[in-house]
Design an enzyme around this catalytic site. Structure first.
Site, PDB file in Angstrom:
ATOM      1  N   ASP A 262       0.825  -1.216   0.000  1.00 38.47           N
ATOM      2  CA  ASP A 262       0.000   0.000   0.000  1.00 38.47           C
ATOM      3  C   ASP A 262       0.853   1.258   0.000  1.00 38.47           C
ATOM      4  O   ASP A 262       0.379   2.328   0.352  1.00 38.47           O
ATOM      5  CB  ASP A 262      -0.950   0.004   1.202  1.00 38.47           C
ATOM      6  CG  ASP A 262      -0.217  -0.062   2.531  1.00 38.47           C
ATOM      7  OD1 ASP A 262       1.013  -0.307   2.535  1.00 38.47           O
ATOM      8  OD2 ASP A 262      -0.859   0.133   3.567  1.00 38.47           O
TER       9      ASP A 262
ATOM     10  N   LYS B 110       5.929   3.880  16.063  1.00 40.15           N
ATOM     11  CA  LYS B 110       4.966   4.921  16.470  1.00 40.15           C
ATOM     12  C   LYS B 110       5.273   5.544  17.844  1.00 40.15           C
ATOM     13  O   LYS B 110       4.476   5.430  18.788  1.00 40.15           O
ATOM     14  CB  LYS B 110       3.542   4.371  16.437  1.00 40.15           C
ATOM     15  CG  LYS B 110       3.133   3.865  15.046  1.00 40.15           C
ATOM     16  CD  LYS B 110       1.652   3.592  14.935  1.00 40.15           C
ATOM     17  CE  LYS B 110       1.259   3.169  13.546  1.00 40.15           C
ATOM     18  NZ  LYS B 110       1.726   1.856  13.091  1.00 40.15           N
TER      19      LYS B 110
ATOM     20  N   ASP C 202       2.274   6.563   1.820  1.00 43.39           N
ATOM     21  CA  ASP C 202       1.541   5.436   2.396  1.00 43.39           C
ATOM     22  C   ASP C 202       0.058   5.760   2.166  1.00 43.39           C
ATOM     23  O   ASP C 202      -0.403   6.815   2.599  1.00 43.39           O
ATOM     24  CB  ASP C 202       1.906   5.395   3.883  1.00 43.39           C
ATOM     25  CG  ASP C 202       1.013   4.483   4.699  1.00 43.39           C
ATOM     26  OD1 ASP C 202       0.058   3.922   4.143  1.00 43.39           O
ATOM     27  OD2 ASP C 202       1.283   4.344   5.903  1.00 43.39           O
TER      28      ASP C 202
HETATM   29  P1  GTP Z   1      -5.570  -0.862   8.347  1.00 46.46           P
HETATM   30  O1  GTP Z   1      -6.541  -1.918   8.814  1.00 46.46           O
HETATM   31  O2  GTP Z   1      -6.277   0.361   7.850  1.00 46.46           O
HETATM   32  O3  GTP Z   1      -4.502  -0.557   9.368  1.00 46.46           O
HETATM   33  O4  GTP Z   1      -4.810  -1.396   7.039  1.00 46.46           O
HETATM   34  P2  GTP Z   1      -3.964  -2.731   6.792  1.00 46.46           P
HETATM   35  O5  GTP Z   1      -4.757  -3.913   7.204  1.00 46.46           O
HETATM   36  O6  GTP Z   1      -3.538  -2.704   5.363  1.00 46.46           O
HETATM   37  O7  GTP Z   1      -2.710  -2.592   7.756  1.00 46.46           O
HETATM   38  P3  GTP Z   1      -1.358  -1.809   7.491  1.00 46.46           P
HETATM   39  O8  GTP Z   1      -1.625  -0.565   6.705  1.00 46.46           O
HETATM   40  O9  GTP Z   1      -0.646  -1.664   8.762  1.00 46.46           O
HETATM   41  O10 GTP Z   1      -0.554  -2.860   6.601  1.00 46.46           O
HETATM   42  C1  GTP Z   1       0.628  -2.540   5.906  1.00 46.46           C
HETATM   43  C2  GTP Z   1       0.750  -3.497   4.726  1.00 46.46           C
HETATM   44  O11 GTP Z   1       0.854  -4.845   5.193  1.00 46.46           O
HETATM   45  C3  GTP Z   1      -0.433  -3.455   3.780  1.00 46.46           C
HETATM   46  O12 GTP Z   1       0.040  -3.601   2.459  1.00 46.46           O
HETATM   47  C4  GTP Z   1      -1.269  -4.657   4.212  1.00 46.46           C
HETATM   48  O13 GTP Z   1      -2.033  -5.204   3.152  1.00 46.46           O
HETATM   49  C5  GTP Z   1      -0.206  -5.629   4.681  1.00 46.46           C
HETATM   50  N1  GTP Z   1      -0.655  -6.523   5.761  1.00 46.46           N
HETATM   51  C6  GTP Z   1      -1.031  -6.175   7.011  1.00 46.46           C
HETATM   52  N2  GTP Z   1      -1.331  -7.275   7.739  1.00 46.46           N
HETATM   53  C7  GTP Z   1      -1.124  -8.335   6.913  1.00 46.46           C
HETATM   54  C8  GTP Z   1      -1.270  -9.746   7.069  1.00 46.46           C
HETATM   55  O14 GTP Z   1      -1.660 -10.281   8.122  1.00 46.46           O
HETATM   56  N3  GTP Z   1      -0.975 -10.513   5.972  1.00 46.46           N
HETATM   57  C9  GTP Z   1      -0.560  -9.974   4.794  1.00 46.46           C
HETATM   58  N4  GTP Z   1      -0.283 -10.795   3.772  1.00 46.46           N
HETATM   59  N5  GTP Z   1      -0.415  -8.659   4.611  1.00 46.46           N
HETATM   60  C10 GTP Z   1      -0.697  -7.852   5.660  1.00 46.46           C
END
Ligand code: GTP
Length: 329
Positions: free
Chosen positions: A108, A159, A218
């Site tokens: 992302d 953070k 981001d």
């Molecule tokens: P929020 O729920 O809004 O915090 O978004 P998010 O679920 O995408 O979490 P975050 O932005 O912290 O994740 C950063 C990146 O890691 C993103 O590209 C997510 O898709 C990915 N990500 C987060 N958790 C996982 C997971 O459990 N498995 C995988 N494969 N990717 C994850």
């Protein structure tokens, strides 16, 4: 080289946009975010993506049945349960049978990061892991990093409270990793690379980082998602996708906004700082500001929308007013 791209998160901060699709399938100026990522990886000699999938994996498989995304071949590792960012990396390394140096990145993040330079630095230092760093104004929302003069990470604080950040350099969400990192990540449980693995490696002195500051965004929040779209329109990205076809009344005022394919905008409507996905219908005199409208949203005559994210197919009645009062952080 393979790049493991983490695309399995729920994307809760972008709901309701992410109720139906994972964040990385949302379009940025018409092109799904994952294609922007693939284009950047391909530029730096990455030959294959390993998609670490969790939430709604079918969205990717259905959109790219031919095994390539923007021309880049991909394989998938579909997690049976939520594993977190480190758990996802471990699962993908195992599932895709990886036994050489890999790039790993958050799917992302939109960036012009010089991945070639990151890999070269990693190899020169013979590091186990190397993080790309990005300089930002408000580091408190991210993992903040300090290094010694050789690039060895001295501190990795996820953070930190505002005002206590040890530097303005943050974890840009792109790494080069040796496959041995797998031994640090417990199997079959939720583990965060940012909160658990990297801080531990930093204390041990086995993590490196390099300031790679460049275009970097981001896209996790609605404000950032709007910004990502507008940055393309401002010409801040190399690649310019095809402009969509819309029907916009000549009296309508459109300012700093992206209108997706098939959008119709009526007389005297005003749209500012907003992103409208495909097929939205905006009636006469409606005002839309700092908002994201998912596909097929209809906004009634003279309705006013400010700072809102409106889900697919919603109908806003004529004359309604919706505004989001932003709370201080
Ligand atoms: P929020 O729920 O809004 O915090 O978004 P998010 O679920 O995408 O979490 P975050 O932005 O912290 O994740 C950063 C990146 O890691 C993103 O590209 C997510 O898709 C990915 N990500 C987060 N958790 C996982 C997971 O459990 N498995 C995988 N494969 N990717 C994850």
């Amino acid at each position: 080289m393979l790049a493991i791209v983490l695309v399995g998160g729920f994307g809760t901060r972008l709901r309701p946009l992410t109720n139906h699709v994972p964040k990385q399938m949302l379009p940025i100026c018409g092109l799904p975010m994952i294609e922007w990522v693939a284009l950047q990886l391909a530029k730096h000699g990455v030959s294959e993506m390993g998609l670490a999938l969790g939430y709604r994996p079918d969205a990717f498989l259905n959109a790219y049945p031919g095994g390539t995304i923007a021309g880049l071949p991909y394989r998938v590792a579909v997690e049976p349960e939520v594993l977190g960012t480190a758990g996802a990396i471990r699962f993908a390394l195992e599932e895709l049978d990886v036994d050489e140096t890999v790039v790993a990145l958050n799917g992302d993040v939109l960036t012009d990061l010089d991945i070639t330079a990151l890999v070269t630095f990693h190899q020169r230092q013979k590091a186990e892991g190397t993080i790309a760093l990005q300089s930002v104004n408000d580091p408190s929302r991210f993992g903040v990093v300090t290094t010694d003069k050789n690039g060895r990470v001295a501190e990795f604080v996820e953070k930190p409270p505002k005002g206590t950040e040890p530097s303005n350099l943050i974890n840009a969400g792109a790494y080069v990793l040796e496959p041995e990192i797998i031994n640090r990540i417990p199997a079959g449980q939720q583990v965060s690379v940012e909160r658990e693995i990297f801080p531990h490696m930093a204390r041990e002195g086995s993590l490196y980082a390099v300031d790679s500051s460049t275009y970097w965004l981001d896209t996790g929040t609605p404000e950032q998602y709007i910004e990502a779209n507008l940055d393309v329109m401002r010409g801040l990205r190399d690649f310019v996708p095809e402009l969509p076809t819309n029907i916009v009344d000549p009296s309508a005022q459109i300012e700093e906004s992206f209108l997706g394919e098939g959008t119709e905008v009526g007389a005297n409507a005003r749209i500012k700082g907003s992103v409208l996905l495909s097929g939205c219908k905006i009636s006469n005199n409606a005002k839309i500001k700092n908002s994201v409208l998912a596909e097929e949203v209809q906004i009634g005559d003279s309705a006013e929308i400010d700072g809102c994210v409106i889900g697919r197919g919603e109908v806003i009645e004529p004359g309604s007013e919706f505004a989001w009062i932003k709370r201080p952080n």
